[in-house]
Design a protein around this motif. Sequence first.
Motif, short mmCIF file in Angstrom:
data_model
loop_
_atom_site.label_atom_id
_atom_site.label_comp_id
_atom_site.label_asym_id
_atom_site.label_seq_id
_atom_site.Cartn_x
_atom_site.Cartn_y
_atom_site.Cartn_z
N SER A 73 52.64 -101.96 17.35
CA SER A 73 53.45 -101.04 17.14
C SER A 73 52.84 -99.74 16.86
O SER A 73 53.23 -98.59 16.71
CB SER A 73 54.60 -101.35 16.51
OG SER A 73 54.01 -101.57 14.82
N GLN A 76 53.30 -96.91 19.16
CA GLN A 76 54.67 -96.45 19.23
C GLN A 76 55.04 -95.62 18.08
O GLN A 76 55.79 -94.64 18.28
CB GLN A 76 55.45 -97.57 19.58
CG GLN A 76 57.16 -97.42 19.20
CD GLN A 76 58.01 -98.48 19.26
OE1 GLN A 76 57.96 -99.35 20.11
NE2 GLN A 76 58.76 -98.72 18.40
N GLU A 77 54.72 -95.92 17.10
CA GLU A 77 54.80 -95.28 15.86
C GLU A 77 53.98 -93.79 15.67
O GLU A 77 54.68 -92.93 15.05
CB GLU A 77 54.42 -96.01 14.43
CG GLU A 77 55.19 -97.30 14.25
CD GLU A 77 54.41 -98.22 13.22
OE1 GLU A 77 53.36 -97.82 12.69
OE2 GLU A 77 55.16 -99.22 13.07
N GLN A 84 59.26 -92.80 21.71
CA GLN A 84 59.33 -94.02 21.28
C GLN A 84 60.53 -94.65 22.27
O GLN A 84 60.14 -95.96 22.72
CB GLN A 84 59.66 -94.08 19.83
CG GLN A 84 58.67 -93.75 18.68
CD GLN A 84 59.18 -94.11 17.31
OE1 GLN A 84 60.49 -94.47 16.94
NE2 GLN A 84 58.14 -93.68 16.20
N ARG A 88 59.72 -97.76 24.80
CA ARG A 88 60.61 -99.02 24.68
C ARG A 88 61.34 -99.41 26.04
O ARG A 88 61.41 -100.53 26.57
CB ARG A 88 61.60 -99.11 23.38
CG ARG A 88 60.80 -99.10 22.21
CD ARG A 88 61.78 -99.40 21.08
NE ARG A 88 62.88 -98.41 20.87
CZ ARG A 88 62.68 -97.29 19.90
NH1 ARG A 88 61.56 -97.28 19.22
NH2 ARG A 88 63.60 -96.22 19.74
N ASN A 154 65.15 -99.84 18.06
CA ASN A 154 63.92 -100.58 17.69
C ASN A 154 64.13 -101.81 17.16
O ASN A 154 63.66 -102.01 15.91
CB ASN A 154 62.66 -99.65 17.30
CG ASN A 154 61.47 -100.74 17.45
OD1 ASN A 154 61.35 -101.48 18.08
ND2 ASN A 154 60.46 -100.36 16.71
#
Length: 181
Positions: A73, A76-77, A84, A88, A154
């Motif tokens: 992750s 994504q962070e 984000q 996803r 998320n």
Amino acid sequence: MKTFERYFVALNKWALVLLLGAMAVIVFANVTLRYLTNYSITWSEEVARYLMIWMTFIGAGLALRTGGHVAISNFQEMLGKYGQRALRILILLLLLAFFSLMIWMGLNYMERARFQLTPATRVSFRYIYAAMPIGFSLLIVHLLLVARSFVMENRFVDIETDTPSAALAESGDTHIAANRD
């Protein structure tokens, strides 16, 4: 939809429980017989192996629901909120494509192996390979059921359990629940 999801997850869990129970009984009986009588059940290891294969494919969907599969992750962070979400969505689409491809591959394996028989039980390998398209079909259903919460927040879905630790967690005594698990 929630009713369908609840029954679907419960049926999936019970299928796993039954497969695990059957596997445990077969292996226990074989070990006991081998120890007490020096005689082994010739088909027990084969059947236990194929039950484990089925458990793996059927249980993968439940692991997916809870975020139990390996994920990285960090990238994504680093993205913003909309980045984000877009990532996803891409992950969701890639998973759907991969699962669909694996269903097709599983059906292909089933077709090619239909005349091959397992060594001890003489069952067609078609039934063993059926775990693959069935398991990936279940993965698609589980993924679609958690897709909204995954993409928007998320967040994965918790699976309801009847264990004492789950009851303790619900009662608000998280210290005891955390130490119990």
